[in-house]
Enzyme design. Structure first.
Site, PDB file in Angstrom:
ATOM      1  CG  ASP A  67      -4.382   7.974   9.014  1.00 24.50           C
ATOM      2  OD1 ASP A  67      -4.629   8.537  10.610  1.00 24.50           O
ATOM      3  OD2 ASP A  67      -5.743   7.508   9.042  1.00 24.50           O
TER       4      ASP A  67
ATOM      5  CG  HIS B  61      -1.922   4.426  10.389  1.00 23.66           C
ATOM      6  ND1 HIS B  61      -3.611   3.917  11.094  1.00 23.66           N
ATOM      7  CD2 HIS B  61      -2.350   4.368   8.883  1.00 23.66           C
ATOM      8  CE1 HIS B  61      -4.534   4.233  10.263  1.00 23.66           C
ATOM      9  NE2 HIS B  61      -3.728   4.818   9.266  1.00 23.66           N
TER      10      HIS B  61
ATOM     11  CG  HIS C 171      -2.063   0.333   6.207  1.00 29.36           C
ATOM     12  ND1 HIS C 171      -3.110  -0.091   5.435  1.00 29.36           N
ATOM     13  CD2 HIS C 171      -2.272   1.649   6.780  1.00 29.36           C
ATOM     14  CE1 HIS C 171      -4.415   0.765   5.341  1.00 29.36           C
ATOM     15  NE2 HIS C 171      -3.175   2.375   5.995  1.00 29.36           N
TER      16      HIS C 171
ATOM     17  CG  HIS D 126      -4.664  10.004   3.964  1.00 35.11           C
ATOM     18  ND1 HIS D 126      -6.219  10.029   4.080  1.00 35.11           N
ATOM     19  CD2 HIS D 126      -4.512   9.035   4.034  1.00 35.11           C
ATOM     20  CE1 HIS D 126      -6.159   8.895   4.555  1.00 35.11           C
ATOM     21  NE2 HIS D 126      -5.827   8.551   4.805  1.00 35.11           N
TER      22      HIS D 126
END
Length: 276
Positions: A90, A141, A145, A240
């Protein structure tokens, strides 16, 4: 006195009912603490994606079963006993670790999926192009967010993912694959339905660890304990790109997984295997 005793009894009973409800909610929201989740159906209200782990090397349980999720083109784990890992990252922003991650992936000839937000696309277009050039997949994504499960209409949902898609295609001159990961793992049944209606495949994960806080990074030992102790066949691993630890250990971690008999697949292959 009897009247007050009856009132007290009723109050105690209501308190017990309330606590039982709270306990159930906590169970559902269990976050990788090793406990088994007693939930098989897709949540109709907002939930955080959560996992329960059993013995080392075995597949975890999720908030919903793979069969329930597949109705919405949603996945959190691969099928069968094949020792394959699906590696995903991510990408919220760039802080100097993505290049190291790409170097390690290239060294091991591993193809990953990078789920990006709008800020990463805006500030790091060269890295996005490099991901594509080196054979990785760039997934969606969302642009800002947000908690997508709170979005009630398809048009607002679509704008969050469409803005990412448009900017990605402007940067790379390539069509963006419709892979989507809910921010913070927050979801609901209607949320998954909207993604499917828009043609997206949704991906949660079956292994992650607390790596996202740049000011509180796990040690190498802590990372290896989680990422090798809980690895399992068909794992969709979430890491991440902002993690300094991930950048430093990824080469060694990939080597360790390979020594454990694992190989690496892509999310495209996972979908194809599930549909065969």
């Amino acid at each position: 006195m009897k009247k007050w005793k009856r009132i007290l009894a009723v109050a105690v009973m209501l308190a017990l009912v309330f606590c039982a409800g709270r306990g159930s909610a906590v169970l559902v929201k269990n976050w990788q603490n090793g406990g088994l989740l007693g939930v098989n159906a897709v949540a109709s209200t907002t939930e955080n994606w959560g996992l329960g782990f059993g013995e080392s090397g075995t597949q975890p349980t999720g908030n919903a079963t793979p069969e329930e999720l597949r109705k919405y083109n949603t996945y959190f784990i691969g099928n069968g006993d094949d020792k394959v890992i699906y590696l995903t990252f991510d990408c919220g922003y760039e802080n100097g670790n993505t290049e190291k991650i790409l170097e390690a992936l290239k060294k091991h000839d591993v193809k990953a999926t990078f789920f990006v937000v709008g800020h990463f696309l805006e500030t790091s277009p060269d890295l996005v192009r490099k991901m594509v050039e080196e054979g990785h997949t760039v997934g969606n994504h969302t642009y800002h967010h947000p908690d997508m499960s709170e979005i009630a209409d398809v048009s607002s949902f679509q704008k969050e993912v469409e803005d990412v898609k448009l900017l990605y295609e402007e940067i790379t001159d390539k069509e963006m694959v419709k892979f989507y990961r809910p921010p913070q793992g927050k979801y609901s049944e209607s949320n998954l339905k909207m993604a499917k209606e828009l043609g997206y495949y949704t991906f949660f994960w079956s292994l992650a660890y607390v790596d996202w806080d740049p000011d509180n990074q796990p040690t190498k030992e802590e990372a290896f304990e989680k990422l090798t102790g809980r690895i399992h066949p068909g794992a969709i691993v979430l890491l991440h790109n902002t993690s300094k630890t991930n950048g430093e250990i990824l080469d060694e971690l990939l080597t360790k997984w390979e020594e454990m008999g694992y190989h690496f697949g892509t999310l495209d292959e996972l979908i194809a295997g599930s549909n065969s």
